[in-house]
Design an enzyme around this catalytic site. Structure first.
Site, PDB file in Angstrom:
ATOM      1  N   GLY A 224      17.917   4.210  -2.933  1.00 32.64           N
ATOM      2  CA  GLY A 224      18.246   3.918  -1.545  1.00 32.64           C
ATOM      3  C   GLY A 224      17.197   4.453  -0.596  1.00 32.64           C
ATOM      4  N   THR A 247       6.545  -7.077  -5.235  1.00 33.56           N
ATOM      5  CA  THR A 247       5.452  -7.293  -4.288  1.00 33.56           C
ATOM      6  C   THR A 247       5.988  -7.641  -2.905  1.00 33.56           C
ATOM      7  OG1 THR A 247       4.065  -8.139  -6.072  1.00 33.56           O
ATOM      8  CG2 THR A 247       3.341  -8.578  -3.825  1.00 33.56           C
ATOM      9  N   ASP A 251       7.437  -4.345   2.773  1.00 34.36           N
ATOM     10  CA  ASP A 251       7.155  -5.016   4.047  1.00 34.36           C
ATOM     11  C   ASP A 251       8.402  -5.698   4.591  1.00 34.36           C
ATOM     12  OD1 ASP A 251       4.467  -4.259   3.743  1.00 34.36           O
ATOM     13  OD2 ASP A 251       4.031  -6.061   2.577  1.00 34.36           O
TER      14      ASP A 251
END
Length: 337
Positions: A224, A247, A251
């Site tokens: 988490g 990947t 972001d």
């Protein structure tokens, strides 16, 4: 008042991805699968992730006048990102070389290319974008002086979010603007340096907060995340999923967190939502292609163990999960989606 929910200032790369049975060690050659080319880069990834969630998003970046640059611009526009701030030329488009193993973990080497040509002058020339944006997010795949200039051009009342990846020491002026500073285990250790005197992630959060940020988020992969501000340290649970490719998951987490903070949510609630976004992203291959819509994230709500925003108090530190591109929820195998 604001034209954009999020302005992302950062990198735009072409991701060259190869599946491998295992990632090579020093001096070793391994055979991999077919080469796949995807739009990527931490800045471009964050912009697409935010736009897919329905946020009004703009990107300030630089790409080359080449096929990879056109690929990136097409991806941004298809997602609904405003590319008025994307500059073209000066160097070839940045490239990331990525290997992905069967568990979904990856290793990444980045050639910055045009990202290294995004300058403070470019930031000052785009000041109108800063004044039109509720939240500004950036990373460290662009020059340090450019990141500092971003901080110096923030509009009054806007919020600054920084994921210091790849990590390096940060000036006090940048740290003081972060709200939050978002780090994983590796990034936390680099930024803390000699001050990293504990193996407990909750202690890292407190130590990082003492360096000046207004708030801190420490992502722990399958464990988490922790959020920390002036009210203390709080844990945010992960969402267990079957990871295919991590990947760009970090972001996606950062973009979702920034968007929800801009909408007025608390840090813990915004992080719980971002954890679901990161978890959804790792169930698909690629970075930008894997990012979910708001409806897809809503479908994960029932998978969150408990109310992520209500478990107050100090969090118990545990061994962090994944690598540099991980996000909460990306470490579970065979869990519920």
């Amino acid at each position: 008042m604001y034209d954009y929910d999020l302005l992302v200032v950062g990198s735009a790369n072409a991701d060259l991805v190869i599946d491998v049975e295992r990632r090579p060690g020093a001096g070793e050659t391994v055979l991999g699968g077919d080469l796949a080319t995807h739009p990527g880069g931490k800045g471009a990834n964050q912009a697409v992730a935010a736009a897919r969630l329905g946020a009004r998003t703009a990107l300030l970046a630089r790409v080359g006048d080449d096929a990879h640059g056109r690929l990136l611009l097409d991806s941004q526009r298809a997602a609904g990102v405003d590319t008025v701030g994307v500059l073209v030329g000066g160097a070839p488009t940045g490239v990331a070389l990525i290997t992905v193993d069967p568990s979904g973990d990856n290793s990444i080497v980045v050639s910055p290319g045009a990202n290294g040509r995004l300058t403070p002058v470019d930031v000052r020339a785009a000041v109108c974008l800063f004044h039109a944006s509720r939240v500004v997010s950036t990373q460290l795949e662009i020059p340090s002086e450019t990141v500092l200039e971003v901080v110096r051009n923030l509009a009054p009342g806007s919020r600054f979010v920084l994921n210091p990846s790849p990590p390096r020491p940060l000036p006090g002026e940048v740290l003081a603007a972060c709200d939050p500073l978002i780090v994983n285990e590796h990034e936390a250790r680099v930024i803390l340096g000699e001050a990293c005197v504990s193996e407990e992630p909750a202690d890292w959060a407190r130590l990082l907060l003492a360096k000046g940020p207004r708030s801190v988020v420490v992502t722990l992969g399958a464990e988490g995340a922790l959020v920390a501000d002036g009210h203390g340290v709080e844990s945010v649970p992960s969402v267990k999923v079957d990871a295919v490719d991590t990947t760009g998951a970090g972001d996606a987490f950062t973009a979702a967190l920034a968007v929800r903070l801009g909408a007025g949510e608390s840090l813990a609630r915004a992080a719980a939502y971002a954890a679901r976004v990161g978890a959804a992203a790792v169930t698909r291959r690629g970075a930008q292609e894997s990012y979910p819509t708001a409806a897809e994230v809503d479908a994960l709500c029932c998978a969150v163990p408990g109310d992520a925003a209500s478990g107050g108090g100090s969090a118990t530190g545990r061994t962090p999960g994944r690598g540099p591109d991980s996000a909460p929820g990306s470490g579970g195998r065979g869990g519920m989606l």
